[in-house]
Design an enzyme around this catalytic site. Structure first.
Site, short mmCIF file in Angstrom:
data_model
loop_
_atom_site.label_atom_id
_atom_site.label_comp_id
_atom_site.label_asym_id
_atom_site.label_seq_id
_atom_site.Cartn_x
_atom_site.Cartn_y
_atom_site.Cartn_z
N SER A 251 39.31 40.04 38.90
CA SER A 251 40.59 40.16 38.20
C SER A 251 40.45 40.89 36.87
O SER A 251 39.98 42.02 36.83
CB SER A 251 41.18 38.77 38.04
OG SER A 251 42.57 38.87 38.12
N LYS A 255 38.41 44.41 36.19
CA LYS A 255 38.77 45.63 35.43
C LYS A 255 37.57 45.98 34.54
O LYS A 255 37.14 47.13 34.43
CB LYS A 255 40.01 45.40 34.55
CG LYS A 255 41.24 44.82 35.27
CD LYS A 255 42.41 44.59 34.32
CE LYS A 255 43.41 43.51 34.75
NZ LYS A 255 44.15 43.67 35.96
N HIS A 396 44.60 35.30 45.59
CA HIS A 396 43.87 35.76 44.42
C HIS A 396 42.79 34.73 44.05
O HIS A 396 43.09 33.69 43.46
CB HIS A 396 44.89 35.91 43.28
CG HIS A 396 44.33 36.53 42.05
ND1 HIS A 396 44.03 37.88 41.97
CD2 HIS A 396 44.02 36.02 40.83
CE1 HIS A 396 43.57 38.16 40.77
NE2 HIS A 396 43.55 37.04 40.05
C1 GCU Z 1 47.27 38.33 35.48
C2 GCU Z 1 47.31 39.80 35.15
C3 GCU Z 1 46.35 40.62 36.00
C4 GCU Z 1 44.96 40.01 35.94
C5 GCU Z 1 45.03 38.53 36.26
C6 GCU Z 1 43.72 37.80 36.09
O1 GCU Z 1 47.77 38.10 36.74
O2 GCU Z 1 48.64 40.24 35.30
O3 GCU Z 1 46.29 41.95 35.56
O4 GCU Z 1 44.10 40.69 36.81
O5 GCU Z 1 45.93 37.89 35.40
O6 GCU Z 1 42.84 38.23 35.35
O7 GCU Z 1 43.58 36.73 36.67
#
Ligand code: GCU
Length: 417
Positions: A251, A255, A396
């Site tokens: 997540s 990134k 997720h």
């Molecule tokens: C939120 C956010 C995402 C990110 C996620 C996470 O949902 O909008 O961009 O990847 O958190 O890190 O769990």
């Protein structure tokens, strides 16, 4: 003398604009299509050789990503390592566990607490997964001796009270990290808490406070910088094979994983898991799936993840002189696996695949096989080409099934190295 002259001339030719020379976001042209990763920013000159990519386009793209999106990070100070504890009998004798504290020379500030678990079986040095965690190392294994992280913690993590970890959070993320499975398959695992570097809060910065204000490094940039400091240590550890380091993250930390892979060539395989917007998902919404997170939305919810300049692209991401395929391309020819789940449309699984396809020309230029097919693989079928893709059913999360796939991908690309 002559040689020095030649070197200076070469630098002048290949040198890219300094950040101060780059246009204001509002002065950049609107480009509905994906920017060509092989066309120079200035004048659009095409890059046709590996040398041009390495010496000109790659530094230029790194500079563009730092300037317009992630912020610029300072050079690394020397990293000092203190081994706090070694347990040669971890996981019932299968592994050696080390706890190491990393500090930065001349900086009386954040420390990285690194947990390193190494297989006892097989001859070292071992390939290693390295990943940042959301929960503190004490949550990744059931071992009461592991340092209980005292930094600010996400309230959503189990066993966290008033933003601090308690003993109840120990071992609560075993199924996320699956360290024992990795050990069984001959991989070491190195993990550390993202909050050791930056606390992920809009109102508070971490490591950035200890460096000059000119650096506009965001939280994601700082995390990726921290990743590289851990690698500074790992390449000196005799138990770890410095040529087989696999970066993995979920997540927001996915990134970070891609950014770390793009900037740090010592990472041999890059696995950003369900990373999406601001990482592996396109900024230009038309290349993604419905319901995916947008640049405007991420900048509004998490203003500290990227630099201030990036917010100027909220309504017109088409002005960005790159899209996220260029960040993937910065890893070429090293293998990159984008990993997803069907119920996580927010992370833009279709858009991510499009980014992978668009990075392919750079991989081909760098003599890599790139992507196996321009059609997305079926759910549950790993596309294990150097530009790899995986999507499973479900939500997720990072789980045991994902780790099986990460290791299959790593086996394929690191075997015989
Ligand atoms: C939120 C956010 C995402 C990110 C996620 C996470 O949902 O909008 O961009 O990847 O958190 O890190 O769990």
């Amino acid at each position: 003398m002559v040689r020095i002259g030649v070197i200076i001339m070469t630098l002048a030719i290949v040198g890219t604009a300094s950040s101060g020379d780059l246009p204001d976001p509002t002065a950049l042209p609107l480009k509905a299509e994906l920017p060509d990763p092989l066309a120079m920013f200035e004048k659009g000159v095409k890059v046709t050789t590996k040398e041009q990519w390495e010496k000109r386009r790659r530094p230029e793209l790194k500079q563009l990503f730092e300037h317009y999106m992630y912020g610029t990070a300072p050079k690394a100070p020397k990293v000092n390592a203190k081994v706090e504890r070694i347990d040669k009998n971890a996981l019932g004798g299968k592994a050696t566990l080390k706890e190491i504290t990393l500090t930065f020379d001349g900086i009386d500030g954040p420390k990285i607490h690194l947990l390193l678990v190494i297989p006892n079986k097989g001859k070292g040095p071992h390939p290693a997964f390295v990943g940042m965690n959301f929960c503190g190392n004490h949550a990744a294994l059931a071992d009461p001796k592991i340092h209980l992280n005292t930094n600010w913690m996400y309230p959503s993590q189990k066993g966290v009270k008033d933003n601090k970890a308690t003993d109840k959070s120990r071992g609560t993320n075993i199924d996320v990290w699956n360290i024992e499975d990795a050990i069984d398959r001959g991989y070491a695992v190195a993990t550390f808490y993202s909050g050791d570097i930056d606390p992920d809060r809009a109102d508070e910065r971490g490591i950035q406070k200890y460096f000059a204000k000119e650096y506009d490094w965001s939280t994601v940039r700082a995390w990726a910088w921290g990743y590289s400091r851990v690698i500074d240590y790992l390449v000196t550890d005799a138990d770890i094979d410095a040529t087989r380091i696999i970066a993995v993250g979920h997540s927001r930390l996915g990134k970070t994983t891609l950014l770390a892979g793009a900037f740090d060539d010592r990472i041999a395989v890059v696995i950003p898991h369900q990373a999406g917007c601001g990482g592996t998902g396109p900024n230009r919404a038309v290349f993604g799936n419905k319901g995916a997170e947008s640049v405007k939305r991420i900048n509004t919810s998490f203003p500290h993840w990227f630099n201030n300049r990036f917010k100027q692209f909220n309504d017109e991401p088409e002005r960005l002189p790159f899209d996220q395929h260029c960040l993937i391309a910065l890893c070429a020819p090293r293998p990159v696996l984008l990993s997803n789940a069907t119920e996580d449309q927010w992370a833009n699984p279709t858009g991510q695949f499009n980014m992978l396809v668009a990075a392919d020309p750079v991989y081909k230029l760098m003599s890599s096989k790139g992507i196996a097919s321009k059609t997305m693989p079926a759910v549950g079928k790993l596309m294990d080409s150097p530009l790899g893709y995986w999507i499973r059913d479900g939500k997720h999360s990072m789980n045991r099934e994902d780790w099986g796939v990460f290791m299959n991908f790593a086996d394929k690309h690191l075997k015989g190295k």
